[in-house]
Design an enzyme around this catalytic site. Structure first.
Site, mmCIF file in Angstrom:
data_model
loop_
_atom_site.group_PDB
_atom_site.id
_atom_site.type_symbol
_atom_site.label_atom_id
_atom_site.label_comp_id
_atom_site.label_asym_id
_atom_site.label_seq_id
_atom_site.Cartn_x
_atom_site.Cartn_y
_atom_site.Cartn_z
ATOM 1 N N PHE A 116 0.808 -1.221 0.000
ATOM 2 C CA PHE A 116 0.000 0.000 0.000
ATOM 3 C C PHE A 116 0.836 1.264 0.000
ATOM 4 C CE2 PHE A 116 0.825 -0.291 4.578
ATOM 5 C CZ PHE A 116 1.078 1.032 4.896
ATOM 6 N N GLU A 212 10.293 -8.888 -1.021
ATOM 7 C CA GLU A 212 10.766 -7.590 -0.531
ATOM 8 C C GLU A 212 9.986 -7.288 0.736
ATOM 9 O OE1 GLU A 212 13.219 -5.931 -1.504
ATOM 10 O OE2 GLU A 212 13.664 -6.919 -3.383
ATOM 11 N N CYS A 246 9.433 1.080 3.869
ATOM 12 C CA CYS A 246 10.165 -0.088 4.372
ATOM 13 C C CYS A 246 11.650 0.191 4.555
ATOM 14 C CB CYS A 246 9.971 -1.289 3.445
ATOM 15 S SG CYS A 246 10.469 -0.988 1.738
ATOM 16 N N GLU A 336 9.200 -3.241 13.710
ATOM 17 C CA GLU A 336 9.233 -2.141 12.757
ATOM 18 C C GLU A 336 8.085 -1.185 13.057
ATOM 19 O OE1 GLU A 336 9.447 -1.479 7.899
ATOM 20 O OE2 GLU A 336 8.730 -3.382 8.716
#
Length: 458
Positions: A116, A212, A246, A336
């Protein structure tokens, strides 16, 4: 019960088996179509990105210009990438007229599942590499950016024949159905948790994958760093897309001798970029959902807030926030963050710091700000991570000549430029023999100088 997407896979596989996709002209045609789709609909695509989560103009255009640049790279280099490569083989074999040649062939039907946070760029970049390598593509955009997904679902059939490129929208149910099918390659960008689901599904068909994923990316600022430069680049790298990146710096470790000075500069950088009230800034995006806004807000420890700290869950807004001094037990350092909350901690001994970082899951990126070559070399040699920057953040991931991808928990496989073409191609290694020169390595062996005959392989 018949899989609802079986017919898409069947149509693309039948087309692939005709060898139509393996030629140069087909690949260039697909790249041209992709470029036209982006150029013709730039305003609509940018508007969709803003509607989905308030993505600012620069970050909108980034999603258009980067894939366009990737297309340009493949257009300029495709003939060279497709050409068979002659490689060195043992002298004895070469002397008898044999040759070693590497061919790159497409895998077949490729499933690309996009995220997204960059729902155009990170969906289309893998697709562009797949098409350049001669694969057909099934696109699955993120359902959490519904306006962008709906627009792509409308545009893709206008520019591509379904046997070349098709698109499937929907959520978990649709992804599960797609993953039941025996694709020839799967390219997934997203979280490590979902990456494991994709890999398990791929294992059922022994389908190769490129994953990924993400991770909590360390950033080290040593005593020699240019603090003004470090603050600006970390503030932007962490807060772009509201931290939903990311490769964003996940936490910052600053040498204790400059830690307080760095915090002053970091706060000033955030103010300079987003103002006193970032909720009014046209350059600050929103969280993708109220759930994610609530999750990221939960990492804010009021007693450690030195900048920011405000949030509005219903508005999907979390202010750029700095937590200092943080420690390894803080909630924001347990996973994260994927949001605009940045923990900062001071360190004294670099070797001791690296020992702690090395025991954590391997991150997608890492960053070091320093003017000391020995320190830089020490960090790069000691830490394992997908890729990163020295005295810079984030920008490494859009450079064609730098393969991009993760390691361990942050992913597997690399792409971009030549690396992307290679990743989406099967390397077919061939020994081309001389039909007129005998190579006597066959039975019966009695009376033969076996060592002499085998010497041609060394």
């Amino acid at each position: 019960m018949t899989n609802p997407f079986q017919s898409i896979l069947d149509a693309q596989r039948e087309h692939f088996l005709t060898d139509a996709t393996k030629g140069y002209d087909w690949r260039i045609d697909q790249l041209d179509r992709m470029e036209r789709m982006l150029a013709d609909n730039r305003e609509a695509l940018c508007a969709a990105l803003h509607e989905d989560f308030g993505k600012p103009p620069f970050e909108q255009l980034f999603e258009i210009t980067v894939p366009t640049g990737v297309i340009r790279y493949y257009r300029e280099n495709l003939k060279a990438l497709m050409a068979p490569e002659t490689v060195k083989i043992p002298d004895g074999l070469e002397a008898t007229g044999n040759r070693g040649v590497i061919y790159k062939e497409p895998y077949g039907v490729t499933l690309v599942i996009g995220p997204f946070n960059a729902p155009i760029l990170l969906l289309l970049d893998p697709a562009i590499a797949a098409l350049a390598a001669g694969n057909t593509v099934v696109l699955k955009p993120a359902n959490t950016t519904p306006r962008t997904a709906a627009l792509l679902a409308d545009l893709v059939p206008r520019y591509f024949a379904p046997e070349n490129v098709a698109i499937v929208t929907g959520g978990r149910e649709q992804i599960s159905a797609l993953l039941e099918l025996p694709f020839d390659f799967i390219f997934f960008t997203g979280s490590s948790a979902v990456g494991k689901v994709v890999m398990r599904a791929a294992a059922e068909h022994l389908t190769p994958v490129l994953l990924e994923l993400g991770g909590q990316n360390p950033t080290i600022v040593d005593a020699t760093a240019n603090l003004d430069v470090a603050a600006d680049r970390i503030a932007w790298g962490h807060n772009a897309i509201s931290g939903q990146w990311c490769i964003a710096p996940g936490y910052v470790c600053v040498h204790e001798s400059v830690a307080d000075a760095f915090i002053v500069r970091l706060k000033a950088s955030i103010m300079k970029m987003y103002g006193e009230d970032p909720s009014r800034s046209p350059d600050f995006a929103r969280m993708i959902s109220t759930h994610d806004a609530e999750r990221v807000a939960s990492y804010i420890l009021p007693e450690k807030v030195v900048h920011g700290g405000r949030f509005d869950v219903e508005a999907r807004y979390v202010e750029p926030t700095v937590l200092y001094p943080s420690d390894w037990n803080d909630p924001a350092l347990q996973q994260e963050v994927f949001g605009p909350v940045l923990p900062v901690m001071a360190y004294g001994d670099l070797t001791a710091l690296l020992k702690v970082i090395k025991r954590k899951p391997k991150p997608l990126a890492a960053y070091i700000f320093s003017k000391d070559r020995q320190t830089i070399d020490h960090v790069l040699a000691s830490l394992s991570f997908g890729g990163g920057c020295v005295n810079q953040t984030n920008l490494h991931c859009w450079i064609d000549s730098l393969p991009f991808g993760g390691v361990g928990n942050s992913g597997m496989g690399k792409y971009y430029g030549k690396a992307g073409f290679d990743a989406l191609s099967n390397t077919k290694a061939m020994l081309i023999g001389n039909p007129d020169v005998e190579l006597d390595v066959f039975p019966p062996y009695a009376g033969k100088d076996i060592a002499k005959n085998l010497s041609v392989f060394s």
